[in-house]
Every structure is written in C-alpha cells, then in structure tokens.
Design an enzyme around this catalytic site. Structure first.
Site, PDB file in Angstrom:
ATOM      1  CD  GLU A  52     -14.794 -35.293  37.018  1.00  0.00           C
ATOM      2  OE1 GLU A  52     -15.063 -35.060  35.866  1.00  0.00           O
ATOM      3  OE2 GLU A  52     -15.562 -34.618  37.852  1.00  0.00           O
ATOM      4  CE  LYS A 102     -18.552 -32.740  38.527  1.00  0.00           C
ATOM      5  NZ  LYS A 102     -18.108 -33.912  38.092  1.00  0.00           N
ATOM      6  CG  ASP A 108     -16.845 -39.857  39.424  1.00  0.00           C
ATOM      7  OD1 ASP A 108     -17.224 -38.596  39.268  1.00  0.00           O
ATOM      8  OD2 ASP A 108     -17.106 -40.657  38.517  1.00  0.00           O
ATOM      9  CG  ASP A 164     -15.469 -37.750  31.474  1.00  0.00           C
ATOM     10  OD1 ASP A 164     -16.866 -38.127  31.152  1.00  0.00           O
ATOM     11  OD2 ASP A 164     -15.236 -37.322  32.330  1.00  0.00           O
TER      12      ASP A 164
HETATM   13  P1  ADP Z   1     -21.563 -38.348  34.612  1.00  0.00           P
HETATM   14  O1  ADP Z   1     -20.141 -38.671  34.642  1.00  0.00           O
HETATM   15  O2  ADP Z   1     -22.119 -37.235  33.651  1.00  0.00           O
HETATM   16  O3  ADP Z   1     -22.101 -38.500  35.969  1.00  0.00           O
HETATM   17  P2  ADP Z   1     -21.701 -40.985  33.579  1.00  0.00           P
HETATM   18  O4  ADP Z   1     -19.980 -41.080  33.249  1.00  0.00           O
HETATM   19  O5  ADP Z   1     -22.062 -41.790  34.609  1.00  0.00           O
HETATM   20  O6  ADP Z   1     -21.852 -39.794  33.825  1.00  0.00           O
HETATM   21  O7  ADP Z   1     -22.495 -41.417  32.235  1.00  0.00           O
HETATM   22  C1  ADP Z   1     -23.824 -41.701  32.364  1.00  0.00           C
HETATM   23  C2  ADP Z   1     -24.365 -41.500  30.891  1.00  0.00           C
HETATM   24  O8  ADP Z   1     -23.858 -42.803  30.164  1.00  0.00           O
HETATM   25  C3  ADP Z   1     -25.872 -41.807  30.718  1.00  0.00           C
HETATM   26  O9  ADP Z   1     -26.400 -41.040  29.589  1.00  0.00           O
HETATM   27  C4  ADP Z   1     -26.138 -43.352  30.418  1.00  0.00           C
HETATM   28  O10 ADP Z   1     -27.085 -43.399  29.597  1.00  0.00           O
HETATM   29  C5  ADP Z   1     -24.667 -43.728  29.465  1.00  0.00           C
HETATM   30  N1  ADP Z   1     -24.568 -45.088  29.126  1.00  0.00           N
HETATM   31  C6  ADP Z   1     -24.379 -45.708  30.546  1.00  0.00           C
HETATM   32  N2  ADP Z   1     -24.080 -47.025  30.139  1.00  0.00           N
HETATM   33  C7  ADP Z   1     -23.954 -47.024  28.576  1.00  0.00           C
HETATM   34  C8  ADP Z   1     -24.109 -48.044  27.816  1.00  0.00           C
HETATM   35  N3  ADP Z   1     -24.117 -49.220  27.832  1.00  0.00           N
HETATM   36  N4  ADP Z   1     -24.501 -47.335  26.508  1.00  0.00           N
HETATM   37  C9  ADP Z   1     -24.565 -46.158  26.151  1.00  0.00           C
HETATM   38  N5  ADP Z   1     -24.556 -45.298  27.013  1.00  0.00           N
HETATM   39  C10 ADP Z   1     -24.457 -45.563  28.149  1.00  0.00           C
HETATM   40 MG    MG Z   2     -18.031 -38.342  35.143  1.00  0.00          MG
END
Ligand code: ADP
Ligand code: MG
Length: 615
Positions: free
Chosen positions: A180, A81, A19, A202
């Site tokens: 995705e 990205k 991913d 998402d």
């Molecule tokens: P992306 O797909 O954009 O790369 P992610 O799916 O990894 O991102 O999501 C990252 C976001 O999720 C960040 O803003 C992070 O702070 C938030 N996040 C991760 N864990 C938690 C949680 N337990 N509660 C709230 N937000 C969270």
């Molecule tokens: Mg993502």
C-alpha cells in the site's frame, strides 16, 4: 534475453488496480495514462468492505451491507481483512470483538458464519472484489479479468497468499500484489525521483500504518513499518458517540446506549459532523428520534482538543519507524498522507510537525492507494510507457562461499526490479581481502553454475576469522542490469560491479539450466552437505593447529594431548570421504578432545569459528 515479457498482441490489455481496505475498498484503472477510480451504481467510489446475507439468502456488499450492520449484525461481516491468512490461534482476542460468529474446522482455518452458510475470510473478501469487478465492468463495458491488488507492507506470506486466493475466487487473475505505501508513492509519481526517502502515513478507519520507503533507481524498498492495528477514525467516532449519548441522556433523561437503531443513527450523525469539521470551523451533531430532536454544535477547536490523544498515539510508531530505518526527519524527502482520517487538519499538522516537511495532500487520501495500484497495473499492461515490464529473473543469482558452494542472494522468478542484501564473514584469521564471485544458476556448486563476474574487496580490517561483517547487496534494475556491491561494515569500504546476467543466454539455455537443477537436486543436496562439513572441518583443523602452538597445549597431561592428536588424525583421514555424517562425527570428536584446551586458552576462535557464512 531470458525474461518473460508480456505479449500484448498489438493492443494493450486492461488491468485494474484494487485497494482492498479494512474499512473501504476501491477499484481504479488507467484512462489515457491518468489513473481514475471507478464509482459503483450509487455513485460512490468507496465501497465499504462489508458483506451481509439477507434473510432471503441474498448477498449484499458495500453501502447496503453497512446498513445491515445494525439491522442484521449477526449476518453481516466487516473488517475481514484483519482475519486474512491467519489461523484461529493468531487472531486470539481479536475475534472476540466481532459480533458475527467465527468457527474453525479442524482447529486451523477460520470460518465466518453467515446465516446457515459459512465462509473463509478469502471468500468474504472475494465477494467485495466481485462487487468492485462488476462496478468496473459496468462502467467500462468490458470484462475485467486481471488485477493488481494492494496489501499492507507488513503482510506476511500467508496474508498475501490469502489475498491472491480472494482474487482468484472472484475471477480475477492477480498479476501482482503491491504494498500500500508503495502504491501511494507511485500515485504521486515519486518513482520518477532518482532516489530518496519517503514516509507514508496511513490513518484509515481502524488501522494506522507508518512506512518508511527508500527509493533507488525506480525501486521502492520498505525500510521499516510500524503502526497500531486498532487506531483510526473509528476511535474518533466512538469518542464522539459516547459524548453525544451522554448529552442525549442528560437532555432527554433517556439512555439510548442499548438502542441499536438510535446508536446507528447517532453514529452516522457524529461521522457526518466529523467529516464536515475537516473543512469547516464548526458543525452540528443532529438526531431526530421518536419525535424528539437533539442538536449540538461542535467547534473545530473543541474537536481538536478531544482527538488530540488519538492523534498523539500515531507519533510514537512514527518515531520507532524512523529509528528502525535509521533516518532522521531531516533525511525524509517526501511525506505522503493516506487514509480518510488524514483529511483532519489536526492530523496534517501533527505530521508536518513531526517530519518537518509539508506532506503531499494533492490526491484524495482515501483514493491514493487505489490510484497507485492503477498506475502499477498500467505499467504492467504497457499503458504507462517508459517504465518497467513484468520481468522476472529467470535464474537465481548468488555468490561463491567457502567450499566451492553457491549461496543464492536473489532467487529465480523474483520480479524485477529486485534487491536483496546478505551478510557474510571471513574464513581466515587476519583476512584483509575477499573475493566476490558472482554466479548464476540453480545448482549448489560453483562448478555447475555460470560465472558472471569476480571482484576483490580490499582493505578489510584484519580480524579473527568469523568477525568481519561484509554486506553483499544485489540489485537488479528495471532493465535487468545486475549491480553487486560488497561493503565492509566496519570500515565502510565498498566495491561493486555491474553485469547483465541474461547476456548471451537464450531462453532454451535458461530452461535447460533449470531442468538440470531439478534432475540433480538430490545429488546437489548431498554435495552441499559434504562441502559444508569440510568447511567446518577446515575451520576446526586450523583452530586446533594454532592452539597447539600455545603454551596451554604443552601444559596438558600427556594422554589428553595424545587424544587430541588421535582425533585430529581421524578427522584428516575422513576429510575427503564423500560422507558428511562421518566428517561431522569426527569433528565432534575433535571438539570434545579439545574442550579443556579451548577453555583454558579462552580460545574464542574455536567457538567463533562457525558463526556466519564464510566467503
Ligand atoms: P481503510 O484504509 O481502513 O479502509 P479509509 O482510508 O477509507 O479506510 O478511511 C476511512 C476513515 O476515514 C473513516 O473513519 C472515515 O470516517 C474517515 N474519513 C473519511 N473522510 C473523512 C473526512 N473528510 N474527515 C475526517 N475523516 C474522514
Ligand atoms: Mg487503506
């Protein structure tokens, strides 16, 4: 059979799933048919998609690079990205938000400046991929060379190609790109359902995507996608950060909003509190800075109130996606949550209310895409049994259209399962039947392709030529079985047939069919143009013939009627000539000669005659 199967040579190969996210990236693999993410040396499975170049010229990736966002902002790149596969023109204002320097050579390609070196977006992504690859190699003790990488469903060809390039630069053979949302659905094993509609919500760090998928026979078809490219956890962080800064300013009488280090630490503090609030009723935002201490309690209740506008902003794209897909919440069978921000209880509640269904939350929302990528990788490598192999259609499949031509619906080398839909129309006024002739091959003319099946779609409402709307749908399932269905969109009448396209064809025959099409390409192209010109001629000849029975024709002045007659004769004379330009010029003549007539008759048949490809 004319498919290209992977030869495992007895043992199965290791293919990883990746991913490659805007905020975070992950790598996963199949461990005895169960997908698992692979953590890095720091124990963290999530590798921040951040790349930094230290002053001593060393590249750092992930958590270490994220620290450098503050200490070394102009030598640190994040959210690359957003720039993948895009030109300087496309990104426009977006780049102005980035602190790192972006240049473009020859106006087109984006280059990112890191110290004295410059990189393209795929090169930066490749550094993230290389880190993931190394993590996997260290954990599994073997070299990793093949991967499945996920991309947003809305990525266009250029963005997909850039992602593949990134893989190649990182030393990975990208066997497949998977959407995705499809990966998320695979992680939940939703492909095991016979059919259904799946919504994938998402909410990540900086982007929000909603996708509506339709599952049929193990294939996920993206019905609609919507979203917001600047909406996610970052917005929550910024909101909390602003509040905390104001708090500190009033408590300490000091404005820290220009102090990079303080901001960085306060940002970590609000993110920690935000994460805690996903499971606890309250949390603290804490900062110790220059001997002073700030501590503030944040309850879930207040937090929810603060973020309500952000959560609400995700709802409209969801409604639009449902409208585009033509589904109501009741028709959605499964809802899948993806992205770290869907851990927030208020987000889950909002989703549940909107779709009126309890969303899937059994898997970690920030890992689910990587896990699904691993499942797809497992399918390709044969670790996951009883599933699809990497098969492609060896030859194009299409149907016969007017003039003895073949219109391709599924092109050669499409990975199967595959599906495609095209619309056609009728050629003759009052036509109530259409013959669907299914063909296989690369050549342009029916006579040079292989006939697979014929069937009639009967009972179409009689209408003027060009008005009927007939949808022809091709679907090749995982076993290579082709199903062709034709449907009259007005009456909903449908007729279908099933065939096995590769039946009786050896690999050699497939190859020679392809070679032949390459050799004859020029000739075929010419033939197609001639035939298309004749189809057009047929249409106008028929329309004029009909018009000549109309009173309006007899009301025309003699010389105009003579001119029409002349143009008609000329077209008929050249009709069989092997020269499409000549035919077309006579069509133009006839069109001009009948312009008045058509106008007075308000005869739409002439004008409408050329709309749509005619069966
Ligand atoms: P992306 O797909 O954009 O790369 P992610 O799916 O990894 O991102 O999501 C990252 C976001 O999720 C960040 O803003 C992070 O702070 C938030 N996040 C991760 N864990 C938690 C949680 N337990 N509660 C709230 N937000 C969270
Ligand atoms: Mg993502």
């Amino acid at each position: 059979m004319g498919t290209f199967q992977i030869d495992f040579g007895g043992a199965t190969r290791r293919i990883v799933g990746i991913d490659l996210g805007t905020t975070n990236s992950l790598i996963a693999y199949m461990s005895r048919a169960v997908p698992q993410v692979i953590p890095g040396a720091d124990g963290d499975a999530l590798v921040p998609s951040v790349v930094s170049l230290t002053t001593s010229g060393e590249v750092v990736v992930g958590n270490a690079a994220r620290e450098a966002l503050v200490t070394n902002p102009d030598r640190t790149i994040y959210s690359v990205k957003r720039l993948m596969g895009r030109g300087v023109e496309d990104v426009g204002d977006e780049v102005k938000l980035f602190p790192f320097r972006i240049s473009s050579d020859r106006g087109e390609v984006i280059r990112l400046q890191l110290g004295d070196r410059s990189f393209t977006p795929p090169e930066i992504s490749a550094l993230v991929l290389r880190q993931l690859k190394q993590n996997a190699e260290a954990a599994l003790g073997e070299e990793i060379t093949e991967a499945v990488i996920t991309v947003p469903a809305y990525f266009n060809d250029a963005q997909r190609q850039a992602t593949k390039d990134a893989g190649r630069i990182a030393g990975l053979d990208v066997l497949r790109l998977v959407n995705e949302p499809t990966a998320a659905a695979l992680a939940y094993g939703l492909d095991k359902r016979k059919e259904g509609i799946v919504a994938v919500y998402d909410l990540g760090g900086g982007t929000f995507d909603i996708s509506i998928l339709r599952l049929h026979d193990g294939i996920f078809e993206v019905l609609a996608t919507h979203g917001d490219t600047h909406l996610g956890g970052d917005d929550i962080d910024n909101l909390l950060l602003r509040i905390a800064l104001e708090d500190v300013a009033s408590e300490w009488g000091e404005d820290l909003s220009e102090n990079n280090e303080a901001i960085q630490r306060l940002r970590r503090a609000v993110i920690d509190a935000k994460h805690q609030l996903s499971t606890l009723p309250s949390a603290h935002i804490e900062l110790e800075f220059l001997g002073r201490r700030y501590r503030r309690e944040l309850t879930r209740e207040l937090f929810d109130r603060l973020i309500t506008p952000i959560v609400d902003k995700t709802l409209q794209p969801c409604r639009l996606a449902m409208a585009d897909a033509g589904v109501t919440p009741e028709q959605i069978d499964e809802v899948v949550l993806v992205g770290g921000s869907t851990r927030i209880p208020l987000v889950r509640l909002a989703v549940e209310r909107l779709f009126r269904a309890r969303p899937h939350t059994e898997l970690d929302p920030d890992k689910v895409v990587a896990l699904g990528a691993a499942v797809q990788a497992g399918i390709l490598s044969g670790v996951v049994e009883d599933q699809l192999l990497l098969d492609v259609t060896p030859l194009s499949l299409g149907i016969e259209t007017m003039g003895g031509l073949v219109t391709k619906v599924i092109h050669r080398n499409s990975t199967i399962p595959a599906s495609a839909t095209e619309q056609f129309t009728t050629a003759v006024d009052g036509q109530t039947n259409v013959l669907i002739h299914v063909l296989q091959g690369e050549r342009e003319l029916v006579k040079d392709c292989r006939s697979l099946a014929r069937f009639d779609l009967k009972g179409i409402d009689p209408m003027p030529a060009g008005f009927a709307r007939i949808e022809v749908r091709f679907l090749i399932d995982a076993n290579g079985i082709l199903n062709v269905a034709a449907r009259d969109l007005r009456t909903g009448k449908e007729q279908s047939v099933e065939v096995k396209p590769s039946y009786g064809l050896t690999d050699d025959q497939v190859e020679s069919m392809i070679l032949e099409s390459i050799e004859k390409a020029e000739d075929d192209f010419h033939q197609r143009q001639v035939r298309e010109a004749r189809v057009e001629a047929d249409t106008i000849l028929a329309a004029v013939e009909k018009a000549r029975q109309n009173d309006a024709y007899f009301a025309l002045p003699d010389e105009e009627r003579e001119a029409i007659q002349r143009a008609l004769n000329e077209l008929m004379v050249v009709y069989h000539a092997d020269d499409h330009l000549l035919i077309r010029s006579k069509i133009d003549h006839l069109n001009q000669a009948t312009m008045n007539l058509a106008e007075t008759m308000m005869n739409t048949a002439v004008g409408n005659a050329l709309r749509g490809t005619k069966i």
